[in-house]
Design a protein around this motif. Structure first.
Motif, short mmCIF file in Angstrom:
data_model
loop_
_atom_site.label_atom_id
_atom_site.label_comp_id
_atom_site.label_asym_id
_atom_site.label_seq_id
_atom_site.Cartn_x
_atom_site.Cartn_y
_atom_site.Cartn_z
N VAL A 1 -13.22 39.94 -44.13
CA VAL A 1 -12.03 39.27 -43.62
C VAL A 1 -11.38 40.12 -42.52
CG1 VAL A 1 -9.68 38.54 -44.19
CG2 VAL A 1 -11.57 37.99 -45.73
N CYS A 2 -11.25 41.41 -42.79
CA CYS A 2 -10.65 42.31 -41.80
C CYS A 2 -11.48 42.37 -40.52
CB CYS A 2 -10.50 43.72 -42.39
SG CYS A 2 -9.34 43.84 -43.76
N LEU A 3 -12.80 42.46 -40.68
CA LEU A 3 -13.68 42.56 -39.53
C LEU A 3 -13.66 41.27 -38.72
CD1 LEU A 3 -15.72 44.19 -37.92
CD2 LEU A 3 -17.52 43.38 -39.46
N THR A 4 -13.67 40.13 -39.41
CA THR A 4 -13.62 38.84 -38.70
C THR A 4 -12.31 38.71 -37.92
OG1 THR A 4 -14.98 37.80 -40.41
CG2 THR A 4 -13.70 36.34 -38.98
N THR A 5 -11.21 39.15 -38.53
CA THR A 5 -9.91 39.06 -37.87
C THR A 5 -9.86 39.94 -36.63
OG1 THR A 5 -8.85 38.66 -40.01
CG2 THR A 5 -7.43 39.35 -38.19
N THR A 6 -10.29 41.20 -36.78
CA THR A 6 -10.25 42.10 -35.63
C THR A 6 -11.24 41.68 -34.55
OG1 THR A 6 -11.82 43.60 -36.75
CG2 THR A 6 -9.47 44.08 -36.98
N SER A 7 -12.38 41.11 -34.97
CA SER A 7 -13.37 40.64 -33.98
C SER A 7 -12.81 39.49 -33.15
CB SER A 7 -14.65 40.19 -34.69
OG SER A 7 -15.29 41.26 -35.34
N LEU A 8 -12.16 38.55 -33.83
CA LEU A 8 -11.57 37.41 -33.11
C LEU A 8 -10.50 37.90 -32.14
CD1 LEU A 8 -11.51 34.34 -32.79
CD2 LEU A 8 -9.81 34.25 -34.62
N TYR B 1 -11.90 39.61 -28.97
CA TYR B 1 -12.35 38.75 -27.89
C TYR B 1 -11.17 38.22 -27.07
CZ TYR B 1 -17.14 38.89 -29.48
OH TYR B 1 -18.41 39.33 -29.81
N VAL B 2 -10.01 38.09 -27.69
CA VAL B 2 -8.80 37.76 -26.92
C VAL B 2 -8.49 38.90 -25.95
CG1 VAL B 2 -6.31 37.36 -27.07
CG2 VAL B 2 -7.86 36.28 -28.72
N GLN B 3 -8.49 40.13 -26.47
CA GLN B 3 -8.21 41.29 -25.63
C GLN B 3 -9.33 41.55 -24.62
OE1 GLN B 3 -5.70 43.60 -25.39
NE2 GLN B 3 -4.32 42.55 -26.79
N TYR B 4 -10.55 41.18 -25.00
CA TYR B 4 -11.67 41.35 -24.08
C TYR B 4 -11.45 40.55 -22.79
CZ TYR B 4 -16.40 41.35 -22.17
OH TYR B 4 -17.48 41.49 -21.33
N GLY B 5 -10.84 39.36 -22.94
CA GLY B 5 -10.53 38.56 -21.76
C GLY B 5 -9.57 39.28 -20.83
N PRO C 1 -1.08 46.14 -43.28
CA PRO C 1 -0.47 47.12 -42.36
C PRO C 1 -1.52 47.88 -41.55
CG PRO C 1 0.63 47.19 -44.48
CD PRO C 1 -0.58 46.32 -44.66
N LEU C 2 -2.61 48.29 -42.21
CA LEU C 2 -3.69 48.97 -41.48
C LEU C 2 -4.34 48.02 -40.48
CD1 LEU C 2 -5.46 50.94 -44.38
CD2 LEU C 2 -3.83 51.81 -42.69
N LEU C 3 -4.48 46.76 -40.88
CA LEU C 3 -5.09 45.76 -40.01
C LEU C 3 -4.23 45.52 -38.77
CD1 LEU C 3 -7.51 43.88 -39.73
CD2 LEU C 3 -6.26 42.17 -41.07
N CYS C 4 -2.90 45.53 -38.95
CA CYS C 4 -1.98 45.36 -37.82
C CYS C 4 -2.14 46.49 -36.81
CB CYS C 4 -0.54 45.29 -38.31
SG CYS C 4 -0.16 43.80 -39.26
N LEU C 5 -2.24 47.71 -37.32
CA LEU C 5 -2.47 48.85 -36.43
C LEU C 5 -3.81 48.72 -35.70
CD1 LEU C 5 -1.20 51.83 -38.63
CD2 LEU C 5 -0.11 50.87 -36.60
N SER C 6 -4.81 48.21 -36.42
CA SER C 6 -6.13 48.03 -35.81
C SER C 6 -6.08 47.04 -34.65
CB SER C 6 -7.13 47.53 -36.85
OG SER C 6 -7.40 48.53 -37.81
N LEU C 7 -5.26 45.99 -34.79
CA LEU C 7 -5.15 45.01 -33.70
C LEU C 7 -4.64 45.67 -32.42
CD1 LEU C 7 -3.73 41.79 -35.41
CD2 LEU C 7 -6.10 42.46 -35.03
N VAL C 8 -3.65 46.54 -32.57
CA VAL C 8 -3.10 47.23 -31.40
C VAL C 8 -4.12 48.19 -30.80
CG1 VAL C 8 -1.29 48.79 -30.58
CG2 VAL C 8 -0.74 47.02 -32.25
N LEU C 9 -4.75 49.00 -31.67
CA LEU C 9 -5.70 49.99 -31.18
C LEU C 9 -6.95 49.35 -30.60
CD1 LEU C 9 -5.34 52.59 -34.06
CD2 LEU C 9 -4.63 52.90 -31.69
N ASP C 10 -7.47 48.31 -31.27
CA ASP C 10 -8.65 47.63 -30.73
C ASP C 10 -8.34 46.93 -29.42
OD1 ASP C 10 -10.15 48.48 -32.84
OD2 ASP C 10 -10.10 46.59 -33.94
N GLY C 11 -7.10 46.43 -29.30
CA GLY C 11 -6.70 45.83 -28.03
C GLY C 11 -6.69 46.85 -26.91
N LEU C 12 -6.12 48.01 -27.17
CA LEU C 12 -6.10 49.08 -26.16
C LEU C 12 -7.52 49.54 -25.84
CD1 LEU C 12 -3.04 51.17 -27.36
CD2 LEU C 12 -3.23 49.83 -25.26
#
Length: 479
Positions: free
Chosen positions: A291-298, A301-305, A374-385
């Motif tokens: 679930v976490c990996l699918t969320t961060t992967s999706l 791809y938003v940030q990849y754009g 909470p860890l997943l939220c941090l991952s969204l920011v870091l993966d985006g950067l």
């Protein structure tokens, strides 16, 4: 006639890059390019997700086999092609900025030929996938289903080897509307075709794989037709065979480290899912991490754009010798990325107690996802950067630097820490994800320091030397 979204403005360069109005204008330019690129990248990602979801409803064996096949083919094939084609973001982007349209086309055709050749040994590997999976301890029945699915994905692999260079071809010219149209058309075609092949014509897993191949080929055909018949591509589509083959060395000089940069990160996340299977409650742990990996992967791809838009703007301006404009593009794309990631993280945090229901009705899974939120939220920011800094690296031609950064961040920091926290300190999935998070911090910090210390005037000189091979540097006052 489709005009580029981001026309070059050499005569206005000094007027706008050093002013607040110019900075706002650059944010608008990047946003206008990033928005359709985000939709296109997510749409392309959804093709495999749709096939997996439909095939998964056939049986538990089907879901397991297709899931493993999807993971294996992504790791050994599709991620490799994505990484290799990243070299074009440097070469084509800078060539377009320097108005070297002949070289622009040659780089594109060189990449297509190179990726097709690369797909041949990959397809052979897929044919013998079942033996490899059984050798590493996977269930024989699941391995056979996975192998059959992978074999039927081979046509999709060769379509992908053409599609990725074509996407970079249009992206580097800021022609985003053709990409958006073709990817959305492919997804619209894919959903009913996949359903019909699986359920109406009862082809099962084979239908899911065939649908992916047909959709990729449709995407290729639509982009190729636009390339051939649109006047927007008139300057860059001409074929010069001698230049194509002479460009192979230069292409692989950037493509190989680009592939390493992409694959090292991709493989780490797949490794973490495998490690979750070794935990005491593997079904729960694996489900939560999936679930976490699918969320961060999706979200990636938003940030990849956004990163792709930044890569194009930076490479175009460096190729044109406009180092100040390239720096402004870096600042603009970082602000857009941080803003989007912050919004996504806040929404996820406040929805953490119900978010898990989107993936499972199991109360245990939903509760554990809420704990990891909470860890997943941090991952969204870091993966985006990370996606943005990777785009900056591709725009500048720093793929080799990115490869070293990812090697250190994920294999010297993330993986050892994940194992330590999970298996030694017994933190389970939290430990695995925390290890990844710390690795992401190391990665983003390294990229940020490198970007902050960059001499952008020197980068512009290097870009023009790469494109012109040193022949006109003195004429432009950059030597």
């Amino acid at each position: 006639m489709d005009q580029p979204l981001l026309p070059k403005r050499k005569t206005e360069e000094k007027k706008w890059v050093l002013t607040w109005d110019g900075f706002v204008e650059e944010i608008k330019r990047v946003s206008c390019m990033a928005a359709p690129m985000m939709v296109a990248s997510v749409t392309l990602y959804l093709l495999q997700v749709v096939s997996l979801m439909m095939a998964g409803h056939l049986s538990e064996l089907s879901l397991s086999g297709v899931s493993i096949a999807t993971s294996f083919t992504n790791v050994t094939g599709f991620s490799l092609l994505v990484g290799l084609s990243g070299g074009l973001e440097t070469l084509c982007g800078q060539a377009y900025g320097a108005e070297q349209y002949k070289k622009f086309g040659s780089y594109t055709y060189c990449a297509i030929i190179s990726l097709i050749v690369t797909s041949i040994p990959v397809s052979v590997l897929w044919i013998f996938m079942d033996r490899l999976l059984i050798a590493i301890g996977q269930d024989p029945d699941i391995s056979i289903v996975a192998c059959q699915y992978a074999i039927r994905l081979i046509p999709a692999l060769f379509a992908y080897s053409i599609l990725q260079p074509l996407l970079r071809y249009f992206q580097s010219q800021s022609l985003i509307h053709p990409i958006l149209t073709s990817t959305c058309a492919a997804l619209g075609f894919h959903i009913p075709l996949c359903w019909a092949l699986i359920y109406k014509w009862e082809l099962g897993n084979a239908g899911a794989a065939f649908a992916i191949g047909a959709s990729y080929w449709l995407n290729v055909i639509l982009l190729a037709l636009y390339m051939v018949f649109s006047s927007s591509c008139g300057k860059t589509r001409t074929i010069y065979w001698n230049d194509i083959f002479s460009s192979i060395t230069k292409f692989f000089h950037l493509a190989l480290p680009s592939a390493v940069m992409v694959c090292l990160e991709w493989w780490t996340f797949e490794l973490v899912i495998l490690l979750a299977g070794l935990l005491p409650d593997p079904k729960l742990q694996t489900s939560v991490l999936s679930v976490c990996l699918t969320t961060t992967s999706l979200h990636f791809y938003v940030q990849y754009g956004i990163g792709a838009a930044g890569s194009t703007r930076i490479s175009n301006e460096l190729g044109a010798g406009n180092h100040q404009a390239a720096l402004v593009a870096v600042q603009a794309v970082l602000i857009i990325s941080i803003t989007e990631a912050a919004i996504a993280s806040i929404i996820l945090f406040f929805c953490r107690h119900i978010f898990g229901y989107a993936f499972s009705n199991d109360e245990g899974v939903v509760h554990y996802v809420a704990e990891l939120a909470p860890l997943l939220c941090l991952s969204l920011v870091l993966d985006g950067l990370q996606a943005i800094f990777s785009g900056i690296a591709r725009g500048c031609g720093w793929q080799h630097v990115g490869a070293y950064v990812n090697l250190g961040a994920y294999y010297l920091v993330a993986t050892p820490l994940a194992v330590l926290l999970c298996f030694v300190l017994h933190l389970g999935s939290k430990g695995l994800w925390t290890g990844l998070l710390i690795g992401s911090v190391a990665q983003v910090t390294s990229f940020a320091v490198i970007t902050a210390l960059t001499n952008w005037q020197k980068q512009a000189a290097t870009a023009r030397e790469r494109i012109f091979e040193g022949s006109i540097l003195a004429d432009n006052g950059l030597a």
